[in-house]
Scaffold this active site. Structure first.
Site, PDB file in Angstrom:
ATOM      1  N   ASP A 150       0.833  -1.198   0.000  1.00  0.00           N
ATOM      2  CA  ASP A 150       0.000   0.000   0.000  1.00  0.00           C
ATOM      3  C   ASP A 150       0.871   1.252   0.000  1.00  0.00           C
ATOM      4  O   ASP A 150       0.405   2.322   0.348  1.00  0.00           O
ATOM      5  CB  ASP A 150      -0.922  -0.003   1.230  1.00  0.00           C
ATOM      6  CG  ASP A 150      -0.140  -0.078   2.538  1.00  0.00           C
ATOM      7  OD1 ASP A 150       1.107  -0.123   2.489  1.00  0.00           O
ATOM      8  OD2 ASP A 150      -0.763  -0.078   3.607  1.00  0.00           O
ATOM      9  N   PHE A 152       4.572   3.477  -1.703  1.00  0.00           N
ATOM     10  CA  PHE A 152       5.624   3.597  -2.712  1.00  0.00           C
ATOM     11  C   PHE A 152       7.001   3.277  -2.152  1.00  0.00           C
ATOM     12  O   PHE A 152       7.891   2.866  -2.887  1.00  0.00           O
ATOM     13  CB  PHE A 152       5.596   4.990  -3.356  1.00  0.00           C
ATOM     14  CG  PHE A 152       4.768   4.997  -4.614  1.00  0.00           C
ATOM     15  CD1 PHE A 152       5.361   4.809  -5.850  1.00  0.00           C
ATOM     16  CD2 PHE A 152       3.387   5.133  -4.560  1.00  0.00           C
ATOM     17  CE1 PHE A 152       4.600   4.776  -7.010  1.00  0.00           C
ATOM     18  CE2 PHE A 152       2.620   5.105  -5.714  1.00  0.00           C
ATOM     19  CZ  PHE A 152       3.229   4.919  -6.942  1.00  0.00           C
ATOM     20  N   CYS A 194      11.283   4.694 -14.124  1.00  0.00           N
ATOM     21  CA  CYS A 194      11.169   5.347 -15.436  1.00  0.00           C
ATOM     22  C   CYS A 194       9.869   6.143 -15.489  1.00  0.00           C
ATOM     23  O   CYS A 194       9.819   7.249 -16.013  1.00  0.00           O
ATOM     24  CB  CYS A 194      11.101   4.315 -16.565  1.00  0.00           C
ATOM     25  SG  CYS A 194      12.600   3.400 -16.897  1.00  0.00           S
ATOM     26  N   CYS A 207      -6.137   3.869   1.420  1.00  0.00           N
ATOM     27  CA  CYS A 207      -7.445   3.231   1.650  1.00  0.00           C
ATOM     28  C   CYS A 207      -8.036   3.694   2.978  1.00  0.00           C
ATOM     29  O   CYS A 207      -9.246   3.781   3.139  1.00  0.00           O
ATOM     30  CB  CYS A 207      -7.297   1.718   1.662  1.00  0.00           C
ATOM     31  SG  CYS A 207      -6.721   1.103   0.094  1.00  0.00           S
ATOM     32  N   CYS A 265      17.071   6.901 -16.738  1.00  0.00           N
ATOM     33  CA  CYS A 265      16.474   6.381 -15.499  1.00  0.00           C
ATOM     34  C   CYS A 265      17.578   6.059 -14.480  1.00  0.00           C
ATOM     35  O   CYS A 265      18.535   5.357 -14.789  1.00  0.00           O
ATOM     36  CB  CYS A 265      15.640   5.134 -15.782  1.00  0.00           C
ATOM     37  SG  CYS A 265      15.009   4.369 -14.278  1.00  0.00           S
TER      38      CYS A 265
HETATM   39 ZN   LIG Z   1      13.832   2.587 -15.215  1.00  0.00          ZN
END
Ligand SMILES: [Zn+2]
Length: 361
Positions: A150, A152, A194, A207, A265
């Site tokens: 839930d 990052f 990316c 949530c 990236c």
């Molecule tokens: Zn990447």
């Protein structure tokens, strides 16, 4: 005591029948799936030999685990740091009222439930917080990682590990009526960094604060589980190469190509794995006799806005400099730069989980 509810050692492996030759009872069990041309007998055998990790076994993790266990994925490692609560039952389909009454670790409750409907596969419960220190051990030996988290913070950690080790993983998210998913195939498609080079900042809808429709959860999980089946059975040409999202309530759909990794990236081009190194996550320390401090300094928080949201879930008091939030046995003190002190626990996993639920991470 909450700490006692999230045991440190992993539980013994449940349901040990690993003979992947198709016995008659297995032929019967998987007959409708084998009939499907995309899978067939060969695909089913591959599934039975597959090893998959599901990180986070809340709503999407439950749905993913249930679908893949029923489909006959041979080994599922289920990693989760939380315990079952009554508010989970609306959408977390592997749990029941007894699990909530006993406050069972979700990983353990999930493995037990899986054993009750498919005793021919291995469901390995790992009641842990996934961290840079233990990720190699917890995810070792799997060929695919599924995102049931839930937050990052954990997703960037998974992304680093997966790109570094050339392991595919599937991002899945659901909040409110919104559902999103994306396949990350290192060396082939874009990775999470990316598409989202910077972690979301400020307070994030979760949530706990924005609510969630169980149908949005199952929708996202169904797509991700289907992509997992394609990958595990070798149907790589059919894998979707987009980040796809729906708002099921507003009937809005969006799709972004993930065909090409971004040339600059930080993760998949420069191979600078800051999350795996631990520098990408806020430092966390024990402070005092019964509290944990999360040293976040890059998540500017509007204390006025968040106090309105948290008021629905517990008691809140605030001034211009600090907000205090009481929820059950915990007291969270939140500062405008995102730093938090959580009283009522010495378990960093419990503290991280509360922060992810009520502030977002
Ligand atoms: Zn990447």
């Amino acid at each position: 005591m909450m700490e006692a509810l999230v045991p440190r050692p992993s539980f013994p492996i449940i349901c040990l029948d690993r003979d992947t030759e198709m016995k008659p009872e297995l032929e019967e069990r998987y007959s409708r799936q084998v009939l499907f041309g995309g899978i067939g007998a060969d695909g089913q055998k591959r599934l039975l030999e597959s090893r998959v990790a599901i990180v986070g076994c809340g709503a999407t993790g439950s749905a993913l685990a249930s679908l893949l266990a029923r489909a006959g994925v041979g080994t599922l490692k289920i990693i989760d740091r939380d315990y079952v609560e009554p508010s989970n039952l609306q959408r977390q389909t592997l749990f029941d009222e007894t699990d909530a009454a006993e406050s069972l670790p979700k990983a353990v409750a999930a493995a037990r439930k899986i054993a009750s409907f498919n005793s021919h596969i291995i469901a390995e419960p790992l009641a842990h917080d996934l961290t840079p220190e233990n990720i190699g051990e917890l995810l070792g030996g799997v060929q695919l990682i599924l995102d049931g988290t839930d937050n990052f913070e954990t997703r960037y950690l998974i992304n680093d590990y997966a790109v570094k080790n050339s392991l595919p993983w599937i991002y899945t998210a659901a909040v409110g009526s919104y559902a999103a998913t994306m396949n990350v195939l290192p060396g082939d498609t874009a990775c999470l960094a990316c598409i989202f080079p910077e972690s979301p900042t400020g307070t994030i809808e979760t949530c706990e604060t924005a609510g969630i429709l169980n149908s949005a959860v199952n929708f996202a999980a169904s797509i991700a589980a289907t992509e997992a089946l394609k990958l595990l059975t070798g149907a790589r040409q059919n894998l979707r190469r987009t980040l796809i999202s729906w708002d099921l309530w507003k009937n809005e759909r969006a799709e972004v190509s993930t065909e090409k990794p971004r040339a600059d990236c930080q993760t998949c081009a420069k191979r600078d794995f800051i999350h795996l190194a631990g520098t990408g996550r806020p430092h966390i320390t024990l402070c005092g006799r019964n509290s944990v401090q999360i040293h976040e300094h890059h998540r500017p928080i509007n204390l006025g806005d968040i106090s309105e949201r948290l008021r629905l879930h517990g008691s809140v008091r605030r001034n211009d400099f600090v907000l205090k939030f009481w929820k059950g046995p915990f007291e969270m003190t939140l500062f405008p730069d995102g730093r938090a002190i959580i009283k009522g626990t010495t378990d960093t996993a419990v503290a991280r989980s509360l922060y992810a639920k009520y502030v977002g991470s």
